[in-house]
Design a protein around this motif. Structure first.
Motif, PDB file in Angstrom:
ATOM      1  N   VAL A   1       0.707  -1.215   0.121  1.00 48.38           N
ATOM      2  CA  VAL A   1       0.017  -0.030  -0.038  1.00 48.38           C
ATOM      3  C   VAL A   1       0.874   1.253   0.139  1.00 48.38           C
ATOM      4  O   VAL A   1       1.601   1.532   0.697  1.00 48.38           O
ATOM      5  N   PRO A   2       0.894   2.083  -1.249  1.00 46.63           N
ATOM      6  CA  PRO A   2       1.606   3.656  -1.140  1.00 46.63           C
ATOM      7  C   PRO A   2       0.818   4.439  -0.278  1.00 46.63           C
ATOM      8  O   PRO A   2      -0.137   4.335  -0.129  1.00 46.63           O
ATOM      9  N   VAL A   3       1.704   5.127   0.332  1.00 44.33           N
ATOM     10  CA  VAL A   3       0.950   6.318   1.204  1.00 44.33           C
ATOM     11  C   VAL A   3       0.603   7.271   0.033  1.00 44.33           C
ATOM     12  O   VAL A   3       1.055   7.766  -0.592  1.00 44.33           O
TER      13      VAL A   3
ATOM     14  N   LYS B   1      -5.384  17.298  -3.719  1.00 42.12           N
ATOM     15  CA  LYS B   1      -4.930  18.740  -4.254  1.00 42.12           C
ATOM     16  C   LYS B   1      -3.413  18.708  -4.617  1.00 42.12           C
ATOM     17  O   LYS B   1      -2.952  19.187  -5.439  1.00 42.12           O
ATOM     18  N   ARG B   2      -2.762  17.960  -3.755  1.00 45.28           N
ATOM     19  CA  ARG B   2      -1.184  17.772  -3.787  1.00 45.28           C
ATOM     20  C   ARG B   2      -0.846  16.968  -5.077  1.00 45.28           C
ATOM     21  O   ARG B   2       0.037  17.092  -5.775  1.00 45.28           O
ATOM     22  N   LEU B   3      -1.810  15.803  -5.363  1.00 40.30           N
ATOM     23  CA  LEU B   3      -1.570  15.040  -6.445  1.00 40.30           C
ATOM     24  C   LEU B   3      -1.772  15.810  -7.760  1.00 40.30           C
ATOM     25  O   LEU B   3      -0.832  15.802  -8.658  1.00 40.30           O
ATOM     26  N   LYS B   4      -2.558  16.858  -7.794  1.00 38.39           N
ATOM     27  CA  LYS B   4      -2.838  17.768  -8.837  1.00 38.39           C
ATOM     28  C   LYS B   4      -1.730  18.533  -8.888  1.00 38.39           C
ATOM     29  O   LYS B   4      -1.252  19.061 -10.287  1.00 38.39           O
ATOM     30  N   GLU B   5      -0.971  19.179  -8.012  1.00 41.92           N
ATOM     31  CA  GLU B   5      -0.007  19.890  -8.136  1.00 41.92           C
ATOM     32  C   GLU B   5       1.251  19.136  -8.455  1.00 41.92           C
ATOM     33  O   GLU B   5       2.110  19.789  -9.358  1.00 41.92           O
ATOM     34  N   ARG B   6       1.343  18.028  -7.988  1.00 43.67           N
ATOM     35  CA  ARG B   6       2.579  17.131  -8.432  1.00 43.67           C
ATOM     36  C   ARG B   6       2.422  16.470  -9.780  1.00 43.67           C
ATOM     37  O   ARG B   6       3.433  15.976 -10.392  1.00 43.67           O
ATOM     38  N   GLY B   7       1.305  16.066  -9.954  1.00 44.79           N
ATOM     39  CA  GLY B   7       0.996  15.235 -11.206  1.00 44.79           C
ATOM     40  C   GLY B   7       1.234  13.747 -11.161  1.00 44.79           C
ATOM     41  O   GLY B   7       0.878  13.061 -11.883  1.00 44.79           O
ATOM     42  N   PHE B   8       1.757  13.265  -9.873  1.00 41.88           N
ATOM     43  CA  PHE B   8       1.763  11.652  -9.606  1.00 41.88           C
ATOM     44  C   PHE B   8       2.377  11.753  -8.258  1.00 41.88           C
ATOM     45  O   PHE B   8       2.761  12.782  -7.583  1.00 41.88           O
ATOM     46  N   ASN B   9       1.975  10.482  -7.781  1.00 44.59           N
ATOM     47  CA  ASN B   9       2.396  10.124  -6.403  1.00 44.59           C
ATOM     48  C   ASN B   9       3.806   9.348  -6.401  1.00 44.59           C
ATOM     49  O   ASN B   9       3.855   8.242  -6.865  1.00 44.59           O
TER      50      ASN B   9
END
Ligand SMILES: [Zn+2]
Ligand SMILES: [Zn+2]
Length: 235
Positions: free
Chosen positions: A123-125, A130-138
């Protein structure tokens, strides 16, 4: 085995870009020698390494004082020099191919007291949307995908959700970080974690507050064990 891609794009060091020789992956010899790999002696719970090689594994003061919500946490190396620089490049400059190489590096490392294939679910953290949108990927998903694939352990990208947006934790101490992140995660499908041995994946373990809080909510939903694995660890 040589991948076709290796013939077209000869493998280069993830840090300095030097072409890698036969049998070398991820980093060149010079960059590898700068990484402070984490090996025994360490705290068997949180994985903090001890500088004195003559010591044996023993619980650190923090782990004696308070019981962790995770069973154990391990990392490849100390979060400084080469690892710090390469993680920043991967995360903040969107170098996803770098993340894939780093995920392979995590998959191949031998951890003291932990075997990746002993876990039943990876399970990835999660990041807040909102952060995903800023960075584009986890970044944790990129690493977790490689680890899961190489150890043939199932991966679940949707079981854990970050429901509260938290400001970056930089500059906060252990207690403030834990308070800041409390209640930030939610288990979306509790039945998917029940009686499972979970391995949480993230890029960096700083004070452990993020994986600690993830492990707490996953444990409440009936996971039989929650361990954490990161590429780097603050010491
Ligand atoms: Zn290098
Ligand atoms: Zn400890």
């Amino acid at each position: 085995m040589t991948d076709l891609a290796d013939l077209i794009f000869p493998p280069a060091c993830c840090s300095c870009g030097a072409l890698l020789g036969r049998g070398m992956t991820t980093f060149c010899g010079a960059c590898l020698s700068e990484i402070r790999f984490i090996r025994a002696p360490l705290c068997p719970v949180c994985g903090i390494p001890y500088p004195n090689e003559a010591e044996i594994n023993h619980r650190c003061a923090d782990c004696i004082r308070s019981k962790e919500s995770f069973s154990l946490a391990r990392a490849v190396g100390v979060y400084d020099s080469v690892l710090l620089e390469v993680i920043r490049r991967f995360k903040y400059r969107g170098r996803i191919n770098l993340g894939e190489a780093l995920g392979r590096f995590m998959a191949e490392f031998r951890y003291e007291g932990m075997k990746i294939e002993d876990y039943t679910l990876i399970v990835p953290v999660p990041l807040h949307r909102k952060r995903l949108k800023e960075r584009g990927f986890n970044q944790a998903v990129v690493l977790a995908r490689e680890i899961a694939r190489r150890h043939a352990v199932p991966l679940d990208l949707g079981v854990l959700k970050r429901k509260i947006y938290t400001e970056p934790q930089t500059g906060l101490g252990r207690d403030d970080r834990l308070r800041n992140i409390r209640g930030a995660f939610e288990v979306v499908r509790p039945e998917a974690v029940k009686e499972k041995k979970l391995l949480l994946i993230d890029d960096v373990y700083t004070t452990g507050s993020t994986v600690r809080e993830c492990a707490r909510v996953l444990g409440k939903c009936g996971a039989s064990e929650v361990a954490a694995l990161t590429l780097a660890r603050a010491v």
